[in-house]
Design a protein around this motif. Structure first.
Motif, mmCIF file in Angstrom:
data_model
loop_
_atom_site.group_PDB
_atom_site.id
_atom_site.type_symbol
_atom_site.label_atom_id
_atom_site.label_comp_id
_atom_site.label_asym_id
_atom_site.label_seq_id
_atom_site.Cartn_x
_atom_site.Cartn_y
_atom_site.Cartn_z
ATOM 1 N N ARG A 7 31.672 27.163 40.986
ATOM 2 C CA ARG A 7 31.061 28.488 41.183
ATOM 3 C C ARG A 7 30.536 28.646 42.607
ATOM 4 N NH1 ARG A 7 31.759 33.316 40.474
ATOM 5 N NH2 ARG A 7 29.921 34.590 40.421
ATOM 6 N N LEU A 8 29.897 27.616 43.123
ATOM 7 C CA LEU A 8 29.398 27.679 44.501
ATOM 8 C C LEU A 8 30.546 27.847 45.485
ATOM 9 C CD1 LEU A 8 26.618 24.952 44.396
ATOM 10 C CD2 LEU A 8 26.291 27.419 44.666
ATOM 11 N N ARG A 9 31.639 27.132 45.266
ATOM 12 C CA ARG A 9 32.801 27.238 46.150
ATOM 13 C C ARG A 9 33.370 28.662 46.102
ATOM 14 N NH1 ARG A 9 37.896 27.678 45.744
ATOM 15 N NH2 ARG A 9 37.930 27.249 43.505
ATOM 16 N N ARG A 10 33.528 29.203 44.891
ATOM 17 C CA ARG A 10 34.064 30.551 44.752
ATOM 18 C C ARG A 10 33.160 31.593 45.404
ATOM 19 N NH1 ARG A 10 35.202 31.621 38.810
ATOM 20 N NH2 ARG A 10 34.066 29.707 38.635
ATOM 21 N N LEU A 11 31.854 31.453 45.221
ATOM 22 C CA LEU A 11 30.926 32.400 45.852
ATOM 23 C C LEU A 11 31.062 32.371 47.368
ATOM 24 C CD1 LEU A 11 27.715 31.894 43.710
ATOM 25 C CD2 LEU A 11 28.994 34.021 43.962
ATOM 26 N N GLU A 13 33.695 31.472 49.130
ATOM 27 C CA GLU A 13 35.001 31.994 49.527
ATOM 28 C C GLU A 13 35.135 33.497 49.282
ATOM 29 O OE1 GLU A 13 37.722 29.440 47.439
ATOM 30 O OE2 GLU A 13 37.515 27.871 48.955
ATOM 31 N N GLU A 14 34.380 34.034 48.324
ATOM 32 C CA GLU A 14 34.450 35.465 48.027
ATOM 33 C C GLU A 14 33.602 36.312 48.973
ATOM 34 O OE1 GLU A 14 33.321 35.717 43.923
ATOM 35 O OE2 GLU A 14 35.225 34.874 43.236
ATOM 36 N N LYS A 15 32.569 35.709 49.548
ATOM 37 C CA LYS A 15 31.680 36.463 50.454
ATOM 38 C C LYS A 15 32.388 36.613 51.801
ATOM 39 C CE LYS A 15 26.902 36.567 52.056
ATOM 40 N NZ LYS A 15 26.389 37.761 51.415
ATOM 41 N N LYS A 16 32.567 37.840 52.221
ATOM 42 C CA LYS A 16 33.287 38.117 53.470
ATOM 43 C C LYS A 16 32.315 38.388 54.599
ATOM 44 C CE LYS A 16 37.199 38.026 51.285
ATOM 45 N NZ LYS A 16 37.880 36.832 51.113
ATOM 46 N N PRO A 17 32.591 37.940 55.802
ATOM 47 C CA PRO A 17 33.681 37.027 56.127
ATOM 48 C C PRO A 17 33.380 35.621 55.601
ATOM 49 C CG PRO A 17 32.333 37.364 58.075
ATOM 50 C CD PRO A 17 31.780 38.263 56.973
ATOM 51 N N ILE A 18 34.431 34.894 55.257
ATOM 52 C CA ILE A 18 34.268 33.538 54.728
ATOM 53 C C ILE A 18 33.654 32.649 55.808
ATOM 54 C CG2 ILE A 18 35.472 31.500 53.852
ATOM 55 C CD1 ILE A 18 37.579 33.415 52.691
ATOM 56 N N TYR A 57 23.602 34.359 48.488
ATOM 57 C CA TYR A 57 24.746 34.902 47.757
ATOM 58 C C TYR A 57 24.435 36.173 46.981
ATOM 59 C CZ TYR A 57 27.459 30.788 48.904
ATOM 60 O OH TYR A 57 28.126 29.807 49.575
ATOM 61 N N LEU A 58 23.451 36.191 46.160
ATOM 62 C CA LEU A 58 23.107 37.363 45.352
ATOM 63 C C LEU A 58 21.817 37.131 44.604
ATOM 64 C CD1 LEU A 58 26.548 38.317 43.749
ATOM 65 C CD2 LEU A 58 25.337 39.588 45.497
#
Length: 69
Positions: A7-11, A13-18, A57-58
């Motif tokens: 989940r941490l990795r996906r967050l 990679e999803e936050k732009k810019p990476i 992140y959020l």
């Protein structure tokens, strides 16, 4: 890899810019390799690190309970 690690990795990679793991660590006030170790599942972030990552992140819910997205 644990669910939290993934989940941490996906967050990240999803936050732009990476951003790199080292940059996210720095932005969160964590030591340089912390995010990398969390993403690889080498260690579990403590409460202080989780709060810092959540601020970046959020919210803590998005990190700890991915089904709420």
């Amino acid at each position: 890899m644990s669910e939290l690690s993934e989940r941490l990795r996906r967050l990240r990679e999803e936050k732009k810019p990476i951003k790199s793991m080292a940059v996210v660590s720095e932005l969160c006030g964590l030591e340089k390799g912390a995010v990398g170790r969390y993403e690889r599942g080498e260690c579990i972030p403590g409460m202080e690190a989780l709060v810092a990552l959540a601020d970046y992140y959020l919210s803590l819910i998005h990190i700890s309970e991915p089904t709420r997205l």
